[in-house]
Design a protein around this motif. Structure first.
Motif, PDB file in Angstrom:
ATOM      1  N   UNK A 151       1.000  -1.216   0.092  1.00 55.70           N
ATOM      2  CA  UNK A 151       0.127   0.050  -0.074  1.00 55.70           C
ATOM      3  C   UNK A 151       0.926   1.258  -0.111  1.00 55.70           C
ATOM      4  N   UNK A 152       0.364   2.136  -0.698  1.00 60.85           N
ATOM      5  CA  UNK A 152       1.154   3.358  -0.601  1.00 60.85           C
ATOM      6  C   UNK A 152       0.192   4.673  -0.298  1.00 60.85           C
ATOM      7  N   UNK A 153       0.653   5.958  -0.333  1.00 56.59           N
ATOM      8  CA  UNK A 153       0.037   7.025  -0.195  1.00 56.59           C
ATOM      9  C   UNK A 153      -0.119   7.415   1.363  1.00 56.59           C
ATOM     10  N   UNK A 154      -0.775   8.192   1.731  1.00 58.82           N
ATOM     11  CA  UNK A 154      -0.949   8.513   3.073  1.00 58.82           C
ATOM     12  C   UNK A 154      -1.954   7.980   3.621  1.00 58.82           C
ATOM     13  N   UNK A 155      -1.673   7.616   5.245  1.00 55.28           N
ATOM     14  CA  UNK A 155      -2.889   7.190   5.965  1.00 55.28           C
ATOM     15  C   UNK A 155      -3.790   8.274   6.330  1.00 55.28           C
ATOM     16  N   UNK A 205       4.480   0.671   1.808  1.00 59.16           N
ATOM     17  CA  UNK A 205       5.135   1.814   1.226  1.00 59.16           C
ATOM     18  C   UNK A 205       4.310   3.210   1.592  1.00 59.16           C
ATOM     19  N   UNK A 206       3.791   3.124   2.653  1.00 62.42           N
ATOM     20  CA  UNK A 206       3.008   4.262   3.066  1.00 62.42           C
ATOM     21  C   UNK A 206       4.030   5.482   2.967  1.00 62.42           C
ATOM     22  N   UNK A 207       3.627   6.593   3.220  1.00 58.00           N
ATOM     23  CA  UNK A 207       4.282   7.927   3.339  1.00 58.00           C
ATOM     24  C   UNK A 207       3.426   8.998   4.080  1.00 58.00           C
ATOM     25  N   UNK A 208       4.041  10.094   4.268  1.00 58.57           N
ATOM     26  CA  UNK A 208       3.397  11.064   5.061  1.00 58.57           C
ATOM     27  C   UNK A 208       3.589  11.034   6.421  1.00 58.57           C
ATOM     28  N   UNK A 209       2.575  11.531   7.240  1.00 60.87           N
ATOM     29  CA  UNK A 209       2.510  11.444   8.535  1.00 60.87           C
ATOM     30  C   UNK A 209       1.704  10.511   9.089  1.00 60.87           C
ATOM     31  N   UNK A 210       2.179   9.946  10.282  1.00 62.60           N
ATOM     32  CA  UNK A 210       1.297   8.977  10.956  1.00 62.60           C
ATOM     33  C   UNK A 210       0.281   9.836  11.616  1.00 62.60           C
ATOM     34  N   UNK A 211      -0.895   9.059  11.773  1.00 61.14           N
ATOM     35  CA  UNK A 211      -2.107   9.882  12.424  1.00 61.14           C
ATOM     36  C   UNK A 211      -1.904  10.265  13.855  1.00 61.14           C
ATOM     37  N   UNK A 212      -2.645  11.418  14.041  1.00 59.66           N
ATOM     38  CA  UNK A 212      -2.358  12.007  15.347  1.00 59.66           C
ATOM     39  C   UNK A 212      -2.673  10.938  16.524  1.00 59.66           C
ATOM     40  N   UNK A 234       5.598  10.479  15.198  1.00 60.78           N
ATOM     41  CA  UNK A 234       5.311   9.772  16.074  1.00 60.78           C
ATOM     42  C   UNK A 234       4.313   8.445  15.993  1.00 60.78           C
ATOM     43  N   UNK A 235       4.768   7.394  16.323  1.00 58.61           N
ATOM     44  CA  UNK A 235       5.560   6.932  17.261  1.00 58.61           C
ATOM     45  C   UNK A 235       6.995   6.517  16.541  1.00 58.61           C
ATOM     46  N   UNK A 236       7.091   6.668  15.320  1.00 57.10           N
ATOM     47  CA  UNK A 236       8.209   6.423  14.683  1.00 57.10           C
ATOM     48  C   UNK A 236       9.416   7.427  15.147  1.00 57.10           C
ATOM     49  N   UNK A 237      10.547   6.810  14.949  1.00 59.64           N
ATOM     50  CA  UNK A 237      11.703   7.594  15.108  1.00 59.64           C
ATOM     51  C   UNK A 237      12.025   8.940  14.310  1.00 59.64           C
ATOM     52  N   UNK A 238      11.514   8.674  13.203  1.00 58.61           N
ATOM     53  CA  UNK A 238      11.662   9.822  12.101  1.00 58.61           C
ATOM     54  C   UNK A 238      10.888  10.795  12.106  1.00 58.61           C
ATOM     55  N   UNK A 239      11.252  12.035  12.319  1.00 61.25           N
ATOM     56  CA  UNK A 239      10.758  13.375  12.283  1.00 61.25           C
ATOM     57  C   UNK A 239      10.244  14.007  11.097  1.00 61.25           C
ATOM     58  N   UNK A 240       9.066  14.272  11.041  1.00 61.56           N
ATOM     59  CA  UNK A 240       8.778  14.869   9.892  1.00 61.56           C
ATOM     60  C   UNK A 240       9.307  16.148   9.674  1.00 61.56           C
ATOM     61  N   UNK A 241      10.348  16.530   9.023  1.00 63.13           N
ATOM     62  CA  UNK A 241      10.869  17.886   8.751  1.00 63.13           C
ATOM     63  C   UNK A 241      10.156  18.695   7.779  1.00 63.13           C
ATOM     64  N   UNK A 242      10.367  20.060   7.956  1.00 61.46           N
ATOM     65  CA  UNK A 242      10.041  20.840   6.772  1.00 61.46           C
ATOM     66  C   UNK A 242      10.571  20.375   5.615  1.00 61.46           C
ATOM     67  N   UNK A 243      11.542  20.019   5.473  1.00 59.10           N
ATOM     68  CA  UNK A 243      12.475  19.530   4.216  1.00 59.10           C
ATOM     69  C   UNK A 243      11.719  17.915   3.587  1.00 59.10           C
ATOM     70  N   UNK A 244      10.956  17.314   4.253  1.00 60.66           N
ATOM     71  CA  UNK A 244      10.359  16.216   3.925  1.00 60.66           C
ATOM     72  C   UNK A 244      10.118  16.299   2.394  1.00 60.66           C
ATOM     73  N   UNK A 245      10.398  15.404   1.549  1.00 61.44           N
ATOM     74  CA  UNK A 245      10.018  15.427   0.181  1.00 61.44           C
ATOM     75  C   UNK A 245       8.487  15.073   0.158  1.00 61.44           C
TER      76      UNK A 245
END
Ligand SMILES: *[C@@H]1O[C@H](CO)[C@@H](O)[C@H](O)[C@H]1NC(C)=O
Ligand SMILES: *[C@@H]1O[C@H](CO)[C@@H](O)[C@H](O)[C@H]1NC(C)=O
Ligand SMILES: *[C@@H]1O[C@H](CO)[C@@H](O)[C@H](O)[C@H]1NC(C)=O
Ligand SMILES: *[C@@H]1O[C@H](CO)[C@@H](O)[C@H](O)[C@H]1NC(C)=O
Ligand SMILES: *[C@@H]1O[C@H](CO)[C@@H](O)[C@H](O)[C@H]1NC(C)=O
Ligand SMILES: *[C@@H]1O[C@H](CO)[C@@H](O)[C@H](O)[C@H]1NC(C)=O
Ligand SMILES: *[C@@H]1O[C@H](CO)[C@@H](O)[C@H](O)[C@H]1NC(C)=O
Ligand SMILES: *[C@@H]1O[C@H](CO)[C@@H](O)[C@H](O)[C@H]1NC(C)=O
Ligand SMILES: *[C@@H]1O[C@H](CO)[C@@H](O)[C@H](O)[C@H]1NC(C)=O
Ligand SMILES: *[C@@H]1O[C@H](CO)[C@@H](O)[C@H](O)[C@H]1NC(C)=O
Length: 884
Positions: free
Chosen positions: A742-746, A765-772, A794-805
């Motif tokens: 699966x891809x795209x955002x949750x 293959x999901x992308x974007x931000x995890x749900x609130x 959160x809760x992933x270690x990867x922080x969504x930066x402003x520079x996220x593609x």
């Protein structure tokens, strides 16, 4: 002619008007009316000439009036020709009233009419002025209509003996010179607390009552007996569920002729001692209260010599049986079930009750007590229910050997130890039901020596019986309707003779060691509705094709060794409600004819080797509530599914095997595979398509299945986005989409699923931000999201930066794909050029300098070791996830 009329004096009509249409006439209604005409057929079929089958619109028939609403009206003069008419039964017909002729009251000519049954219609108070004309009326049933307020029975119905007004909304009866002969009055569930005092006062008008039904009225705190005192003829009084308390019935003893008293579900535990000085009482129902042992004093103090029936079940009684029970020598039925009493298995405290026929003691502590050798019971029981909570009593009690009239015996969950008591069947010719579930019995299944036609229910499940099922079973127990033998050690095959027990309706042999092929004659047993052969060693193919006369509704064949295709086995079995073929080795595709099984509610085909696509017909079964196709090799697209919102059908089976624990299957929800048994399964709704080879996108319509509790699509090759409609799965508890592509955002509104307890989208293959991380979603940890390379937050270690593609959207066009590919090509060329140049430089340096050469080889060795351990660690984790 006189004789002819006598035959038809009682007119019975039960016209079903469901689906009655305005200004139209449904065929079934027309037929019902024609039956009515046939039953009247007076004189010689010459009456009601317009009532003809060819005359389609029955609204135009004489005497019939259709209203544009769903109610209908009968022309009163319909009954005029039938002057000998004795009874009219029109219950449950949505009749709202009568059309009377202007001339009025010809109906009073029906001087023989004695019974009018208008229960469950839509009559309002105006029906009273209509029925007043029937001077000969003895019984009038008007319960469950739309009567309300004050009911005036003045100056009429002087012959009336029975009147039913229950289930209306009445607060007062006026009957100053009314039906003075009234004996029986139904006033259950007619009034609110506010008017219940008024209602009691109206009872004065009926001093000759013998039977009074006041159930389900709210009399909280009202004192009843001073209103009832003058009912000096009262014999039967029903005050169930009336919210009575200790003040309500202080001097009921003043009702000297009371014989039957029913006080089911009081609101208070205290019964005043005075109220039970009722020497003539024959029937006393005190069930479903919170009575404790003080009631023993209340009953014991008085001398209830005439008491024949005593219900004190579902109360709070405790300790040993009180000795005065032995003084109730007229007792025929005693129900003490569901209390906290200690009841001796020997039943010795009751030996004196020579008239006792039924004893219900289930749901108490049954204990072993030394048998009194000198004493034997004076009773011959017909029903004995002593199922308990697993207490051990050693052996069958001695008194049982003296019983010869038993019809029902239930010793479920009493640890008796011993052999199958075939002597019980031999001694008790009339035995119909024998419940010996979970009794620690062992040895072979011993049949009685002679044929016993009466035994219809036999359950010996959950014991330690062994050996083969005797083939004489059909000859000795030819009347069996239910045979439960699950969870024992039976081996061998199913005897052929069993197929000749034509009355058999339910048959459970699950969890034994039976083998062989499932016999084809099972499909010819036309009474059989319930078959459970799960958990055995049956092998071979499914029987070829069950007969079209088969009424099988429940088929459980899981956990065997069945192979081959499903072929045509259940092609004609339209009645099937639950079909479980899971955990076998079935191959081939899911047959298209499965779409014919329109009653199918539960379908479990998991853990087989089925392949191919899901037939589209299956997705059209609109009664399905649970479908498990997991762990097969199915491929193709997931179709749009309906999960039924039809209410679970009410089953009307006298044995209730549908809701018994004999109906069971395994289903995985919330990551746990559990065996669901009995009535709980009706709350199970879910789809499990996990561990197959499904491809394509998830149809957005799945989000409309708002009743679904479990959805598992994991371990497939599904692509595309998670449909945003998933935020509509309001009742979902378990949602697993892991191990797909699966891809795209949750969908951001997913946290609105407040019932969700288990959730995973890992390994996609999901992308974007995890749900609130709000509500339930605050409890889901990293594992639920891991292995989605472009997912962040959160809760992933990867922080969504402003520079996220920006996340690749599932709607990306081919053009965009192409341009991406072009960029990659440029990248690869540059990469390889640089790489080769670096290699050449390192090679040259190492060739020239021997110290750097040694250091380089040491570095390579360390790196190889690190790589090895890294792989070992991670492979074991992968192994756990993939195969456990
Ligand atoms: C009804 O039929 C019987 C015989 O079939 C006959 O004797 C009688 O006269 C008939 N009655 C009428 C009212 O036609
Ligand atoms: C038809 O039904 C309506 C509503 O139930 C009622 O008001 C009306 O009086 C009825 N018509 C006749 C002819 O009884
Ligand atoms: C009821 O039936 C009688 C006799 O057929 C007829 O005269 C009368 O008009 C009918 N009444 C109504 C309201 O349809
Ligand atoms: C009660 O019944 C008796 C006959 O059984 C009758 O004489 C008497 O009038 C009745 N009482 C009343 C108040 O109607
Ligand atoms: C009693 O009547 C009320 C409404 O009049 C109804 O809602 C309720 O279901 C009834 N109780 C029973 C047990 O039928
Ligand atoms: C009972 O009847 C007597 C007369 O027969 C009357 O005086 C008394 O008030 C009545 N009691 C009640 C509670 O109605
Ligand atoms: C039961 O009956 C016996 C004699 O029949 C009597 O002695 C005893 O007092 C009675 N017990 C109670 C509690 O009434
Ligand atoms: C019941 O069966 C047992 C065992 O066969 C036997 O000993 C007993 O006499 C029988 N009882 C009666 C009343 O026939
Ligand atoms: C299942 O059936 C296939 C062929 O039909 C066979 O090769 C395989 O061994 C069977 N598996 C089991 C567990 O019986
Ligand atoms: C899925 O399909 C591929 C080839 O199409 C096959 O190799 C693989 O074994 C299948 N997986 C399952 C679980 O059936």
């Amino acid at each position: 002619m006189g004789l002819f009329l006598q035959v038809f004096t009682v007119l019975v009509i039960t016209v079903s008007l469901q689906g009655w249409l305005p200004r139209g006439c449904l065929e079934e209604e027309r037929i019902a009316l024609l039956h009515l005409k046939d039953s009247l057929n007076y004189p010689n079929g010459t009456s009601l000439p317009s009532w003809r089958i060819a005359h389609a619109n029955c609204c135009d028939w004489e005497h019939i009036t259709c209203n544009s609403s769903t109610d209908w009206y009968l022309n009163a003069s319909l009954f005029l020709p039938f002057q000998q008419l004795n009874g009219v039964y029109l219950y449950g017909n949505r009749i709202a009233g009568w059309v009377e002729n202007k001339g009025g009251y010809e109906l009073s000519r029906l001087s023989n009419l004695e019974i009018l049954d208008f229960e469950s219609n839509r009559f309002d108070n105006s029906i009273l002025s209509f029925v007043k004309e029937f001077s000969s009326l003895k019984a009038l049933y008007l319960g469950h209509n739309r009567l309300e307020g004050i009911i005036d029975l003045k100056e009429s119905l002087s012959s009336l003996e029975a009147l039913s007004l229950g289930g209306n909304n009445i607060n007062k009866l006026v009957a100053s010179r009314g039906p003075s002969n009234l004996r029986t009055l139904w006033l259950q569930n007619i009034t609110t607390y506010k008017s219940s005092f008024q209602l009691l006062q109206s009872l004065r008008a009926f001093p000759n009552l013998t039977t009074l039904h006041l159930e389900e009225n709210d009399f909280r705190g009202r004192i009843l007996d001073d209103k009832l005192q003058n009912l000096s003829s009262l014999e039967n009084l029903y005050l169930d569920q009336c919210s009575l308390d200790e003040h309500s019935l202080q001097s009921l003893g003043a009702l000297p002729s009371l014989k039957n008293l029913s006080l089911y579900a009081l609101s208070s535990t205290v019964l005043s001692e005075g109220f039970l000085h009722l020497r003539n009482l024959k029937y006393l129902d005190l069930s479903y209260n919170a009575l404790n042992n003080s009631i023993f004093q209340t009953i014991g103090l008085c001398d209830l010599n005439h008491l024949q029936v005593l219900y004190i079940d579902d109360n709070d009684l405790s300790g040993f049986l009180p000795p005065w029970l032995a003084n109730l020598t007229s007792l025929q039925l005693l129900d003490l079930s569901s209390n906290h009493l200690k009841i001796p298995m020997s039943m010795s405290p009751l030996y004196n009750l020579s008239k006792l026929k039924s004893f219900y003691g289930s749901g108490n502590e049954i204990y072993a007590e030394e048998d009194h050798h000198s004493m034997s019971p004076k009773f011959q029981l017909e029903s004995l229910y002593l199922s308990s909570r697993g207490q051990s009593v050693g052996a069958f009690p001695k008194f049982l050997y003296h019983q010869v009239n038993l019809q029902s015996l239930d010793l479920t969950n009493i640890q008796i130890k011993g052999e199958f008591p075939n002597w019980l069947i031999e001694n008790n010719t009339y035995l119909q039901e024998l419940h010996l579930e979970n009794c620690s019995l062992s040895g072979p299944f011993l049949l009685p020596k002679n044929s016993h036609v009466n035994l219809s229910f036999l359950s010996i499940s959950m014991n330690h019986f062994q050996g083969q099922i005797p083939s004489e079973i059909e000859a000795r127990l030819p009347g069996l309707e239910v045979l439960f033998m699950s969870d024992n050690g039976f081996n061998g095959s199913i005897p052929f003779s069993l197929g000749n027990i034509s009355s058999l309706q339910a048959f459970d042999l699950s969890n034994n060691n039976l083998q062989g092929q499932i016999p084809g004659w099972i499909g010819n047993m036309s009474s059989l509705e319930f078959l459970n052969l799960s958990g055995n060693n049956f092998s071979g193919r499914l029987p070829p094709r069950f007969s079209s006369s088969s009424n099988l509704r429940y088929i459980f064949l899981s956990r065997n060794k069945l192979q081959g295709p499903i072929a045509m086995a259940f092609y004609d079995s339209f009645e099937i409600f639950a079909l479980d073929l899971s955990h076998n080795n079935l191959t081939g595709t899911i047959p298209e004819w499965i779409g014919r099984l329109s009653n199918l509610r539960f379908l479990l085909l998991s853990y087989n080797n089925l392949e191919g696509e899901i037939p589209i017909q299956l997705s059209r079964l609109d009664h399905l509530t649970l479908i498990d196709l997991s762990h097969n090799h199915l491929s193709g697209n997931i179709l749009f599914w309906m999960i039924s919102t039809h209410p679970f059908p009410q089953q009307y089976n006298s044995y209730g095997y549908e809701s018994s624990s004999h109906q069971s299957f395994e289903f995985t929800t919330k990551n746990v595979s559990l065996s669901y048994r009995g009535s709980i399964i009706q709350y199970l709704t879910g789809i499990d398509f996990s561990c197959n080879n499904f491809t394509g996108e998830i149809p957005p319509e799945i989000g409309n299945l708002n009743k679904i509790k479990a959805l598992n699509l994991s371990h497939n090759s599904l692509t595309g986005p998670i449909p945003p409609t998933f935020s509509n799965l309001k009742e979902i508890e378990s949602l697993d989409l892991s191990y797909n592509k699966l891809d795209g955002e949750i969908p951001p509104r997913l946290p609105e699923l407040f019932s969700l307890e288990v959730f995973s989208v890992a390994h996609n293959n999901l992308s974007g931000k995890t749900p609130a991380r709000v509500a339930q979603f605050a409890t889901f940890d990293e594992r639920c999201y891991k292995d989605n390379p472009f997912l962040c937050g959160e809760p992933l270690p990867k922080i969504c930066g402003a520079a996220m593609p920006p996340s690749p959207t599932p709607t990306s066009t081919n053009n965009e794909d192409n341009s991406g590919f072009m960029d990659m090509e440029v990248f690869y060329v540059t990469f390889w050029v640089v790489y080769i140049m670096v290699l050449l430089v390192i090679g040259a340096v190492l060739y020239i300098n021997p110290y750097w050469r040694r250091a380089w080889f040491h570095f390579i060795e360390v790196s190889i070791n690190n790589c090895y351990y890294f792989l070992v660690d991670n492979l074991s984790i992968l192994y756990k996830f993939g195969f456990s």
